[in-house]
Scaffold this motif. Sequence first.
Motif, PDB file in Angstrom:
ATOM      1  N   GLU A   1      14.453 -30.910   0.991  1.00 53.59           N
ATOM      2  CA  GLU A   1      13.575 -29.851   0.515  1.00 53.59           C
ATOM      3  C   GLU A   1      12.881 -29.211   1.712  1.00 53.59           C
ATOM      4  O   GLU A   1      12.361 -29.911   2.579  1.00 53.59           O
ATOM      5  CB  GLU A   1      12.525 -30.413  -0.452  1.00 53.59           C
ATOM      6  CG  GLU A   1      13.135 -30.969  -1.723  1.00 53.59           C
ATOM      7  CD  GLU A   1      12.103 -31.491  -2.698  1.00 53.59           C
ATOM      8  OE1 GLU A   1      10.888 -31.385  -2.417  1.00 53.59           O
ATOM      9  OE2 GLU A   1      12.508 -32.008  -3.745  1.00 53.59           O
ATOM     10  N   PHE A   2      12.907 -27.876   1.760  1.00 54.00           N
ATOM     11  CA  PHE A   2      12.335 -27.123   2.870  1.00 54.00           C
ATOM     12  C   PHE A   2      11.238 -26.188   2.385  1.00 54.00           C
ATOM     13  O   PHE A   2      11.332 -25.618   1.300  1.00 54.00           O
ATOM     14  CB  PHE A   2      13.401 -26.253   3.537  1.00 54.00           C
ATOM     15  CG  PHE A   2      14.480 -27.023   4.237  1.00 54.00           C
ATOM     16  CD1 PHE A   2      14.352 -27.330   5.581  1.00 54.00           C
ATOM     17  CD2 PHE A   2      15.619 -27.413   3.563  1.00 54.00           C
ATOM     18  CE1 PHE A   2      15.350 -28.035   6.236  1.00 54.00           C
ATOM     19  CE2 PHE A   2      16.626 -28.111   4.206  1.00 54.00           C
ATOM     20  CZ  PHE A   2      16.494 -28.423   5.546  1.00 54.00           C
ATOM     21  N   ILE A   3      10.224 -26.027   3.209  1.00 52.47           N
ATOM     22  CA  ILE A   3       9.265 -24.936   3.082  1.00 52.47           C
ATOM     23  C   ILE A   3       9.438 -24.124   4.356  1.00 52.47           C
ATOM     24  O   ILE A   3       9.121 -24.596   5.447  1.00 52.47           O
ATOM     25  CB  ILE A   3       7.819 -25.439   2.927  1.00 52.47           C
ATOM     26  CG1 ILE A   3       7.647 -26.149   1.589  1.00 52.47           C
ATOM     27  CG2 ILE A   3       6.840 -24.269   3.046  1.00 52.47           C
ATOM     28  CD1 ILE A   3       6.260 -26.679   1.316  1.00 52.47           C
ATOM     29  N   GLY A   4      10.000 -22.917   4.219  1.00 53.74           N
ATOM     30  CA  GLY A   4      10.368 -22.147   5.403  1.00 53.74           C
ATOM     31  C   GLY A   4      11.394 -22.952   6.189  1.00 53.74           C
ATOM     32  O   GLY A   4      12.276 -23.586   5.614  1.00 53.74           O
ATOM     33  N   PRO A   5      11.267 -22.993   7.513  1.00 55.42           N
ATOM     34  CA  PRO A   5      12.213 -23.756   8.322  1.00 55.42           C
ATOM     35  C   PRO A   5      11.837 -25.225   8.460  1.00 55.42           C
ATOM     36  O   PRO A   5      12.530 -25.990   9.099  1.00 55.42           O
ATOM     37  CB  PRO A   5      12.150 -23.051   9.680  1.00 55.42           C
ATOM     38  CG  PRO A   5      10.749 -22.541   9.744  1.00 55.42           C
ATOM     39  CD  PRO A   5      10.386 -22.160   8.321  1.00 55.42           C
ATOM     40  N   THR A   6      10.721 -25.627   7.834  1.00 56.75           N
ATOM     41  CA  THR A   6      10.215 -26.990   7.988  1.00 56.75           C
ATOM     42  C   THR A   6      10.693 -27.877   6.846  1.00 56.75           C
ATOM     43  O   THR A   6      10.591 -27.512   5.677  1.00 56.75           O
ATOM     44  CB  THR A   6       8.669 -26.986   8.026  1.00 56.75           C
ATOM     45  OG1 THR A   6       8.241 -26.100   9.062  1.00 56.75           O
ATOM     46  CG2 THR A   6       8.125 -28.368   8.290  1.00 56.75           C
ATOM     47  N   LEU A   7      11.183 -29.047   7.210  1.00 58.41           N
ATOM     48  CA  LEU A   7      11.635 -30.017   6.222  1.00 58.41           C
ATOM     49  C   LEU A   7      10.428 -30.640   5.541  1.00 58.41           C
ATOM     50  O   LEU A   7       9.567 -31.230   6.193  1.00 58.41           O
ATOM     51  CB  LEU A   7      12.473 -31.100   6.900  1.00 58.41           C
ATOM     52  CG  LEU A   7      13.053 -32.182   6.001  1.00 58.41           C
ATOM     53  CD1 LEU A   7      14.046 -31.580   5.009  1.00 58.41           C
ATOM     54  CD2 LEU A   7      13.719 -33.256   6.831  1.00 58.41           C
ATOM     55  N   LEU A   8      10.329 -30.463   4.232  1.00 53.74           N
ATOM     56  CA  LEU A   8       9.241 -31.044   3.445  1.00 53.74           C
ATOM     57  C   LEU A   8       9.546 -32.510   3.143  1.00 53.74           C
ATOM     58  O   LEU A   8       8.703 -33.380   3.333  1.00 53.74           O
ATOM     59  CB  LEU A   8       9.053 -30.264   2.148  1.00 53.74           C
ATOM     60  CG  LEU A   8       8.009 -30.781   1.167  1.00 53.74           C
ATOM     61  CD1 LEU A   8       6.616 -30.715   1.786  1.00 53.74           C
ATOM     62  CD2 LEU A   8       8.049 -29.964  -0.120  1.00 53.74           C
ATOM     63  N   CYS A   9      10.771 -32.790   2.686  1.00 52.81           N
ATOM     64  CA  CYS A   9      11.149 -34.183   2.449  1.00 52.81           C
ATOM     65  C   CYS A   9      12.665 -34.335   2.416  1.00 52.81           C
ATOM     66  O   CYS A   9      13.402 -33.381   2.166  1.00 52.81           O
ATOM     67  CB  CYS A   9      10.525 -34.727   1.173  1.00 52.81           C
ATOM     68  SG  CYS A   9      11.247 -34.146  -0.352  1.00 52.81           S
ATOM     69  N   LEU A  10      13.084 -35.544   2.711  1.00 54.74           N
ATOM     70  CA  LEU A  10      14.476 -35.965   2.579  1.00 54.74           C
ATOM     71  C   LEU A  10      14.444 -37.191   1.687  1.00 54.74           C
ATOM     72  O   LEU A  10      13.836 -38.199   2.032  1.00 54.74           O
ATOM     73  CB  LEU A  10      15.091 -36.310   3.937  1.00 54.74           C
ATOM     74  CG  LEU A  10      16.416 -37.076   3.926  1.00 54.74           C
ATOM     75  CD1 LEU A  10      17.497 -36.316   3.183  1.00 54.74           C
ATOM     76  CD2 LEU A  10      16.863 -37.400   5.336  1.00 54.74           C
ATOM     77  N   ASP A  11      15.047 -37.083   0.529  1.00 55.03           N
ATOM     78  CA  ASP A  11      15.099 -38.175  -0.436  1.00 55.03           C
ATOM     79  C   ASP A  11      16.527 -38.707  -0.452  1.00 55.03           C
ATOM     80  O   ASP A  11      17.446 -38.008  -0.870  1.00 55.03           O
ATOM     81  CB  ASP A  11      14.690 -37.663  -1.821  1.00 55.03           C
ATOM     82  CG  ASP A  11      14.659 -38.762  -2.872  1.00 55.03           C
ATOM     83  OD1 ASP A  11      14.827 -39.951  -2.521  1.00 55.03           O
ATOM     84  OD2 ASP A  11      14.462 -38.426  -4.046  1.00 55.03           O
ATOM     85  N   ILE A  12      16.711 -39.926   0.037  1.00 53.93           N
ATOM     86  CA  ILE A  12      18.029 -40.572   0.036  1.00 53.93           C
ATOM     87  C   ILE A  12      18.022 -41.557  -1.117  1.00 53.93           C
ATOM     88  O   ILE A  12      17.525 -42.676  -0.990  1.00 53.93           O
ATOM     89  CB  ILE A  12      18.314 -41.278   1.381  1.00 53.93           C
ATOM     90  CG1 ILE A  12      18.184 -40.295   2.539  1.00 53.93           C
ATOM     91  CG2 ILE A  12      19.699 -41.921   1.351  1.00 53.93           C
ATOM     92  CD1 ILE A  12      18.238 -40.935   3.915  1.00 53.93           C
TER      93      ILE A  12
END
Length: 105
Positions: free
Chosen positions: A72-83
Amino acid sequence: MLLLSRHAVDKLATCGIQGGSVWTMDLSQHLTTQLKSMERLVDAETGAILFRHPTLRGTPDLVVEGDGYTLEFIGPTLLCLDINDPSGMARLLADPVKAQLPVGV
């Protein structure tokens, strides 16, 4: 390499991240740098792993779902990675490595 939908590529381009439908090493390095500063939570029962931005909150602009993971991204920044399925992520990471192995290994 991470395959992205046309919508995901267009959305990343609006955030200043250029590339094709395959996430290249430059973009992967950008993601790796962001992951190093993220909070990590592990569910001992399921093996699920959550990387979460320590300060950024809000609704994501872009959600990329794959085999066992969600970015999940907000703009170019990664908000979260859910594995949620580590074996799916392992398969994703193994493909580029297998392509570099000599024949017969």
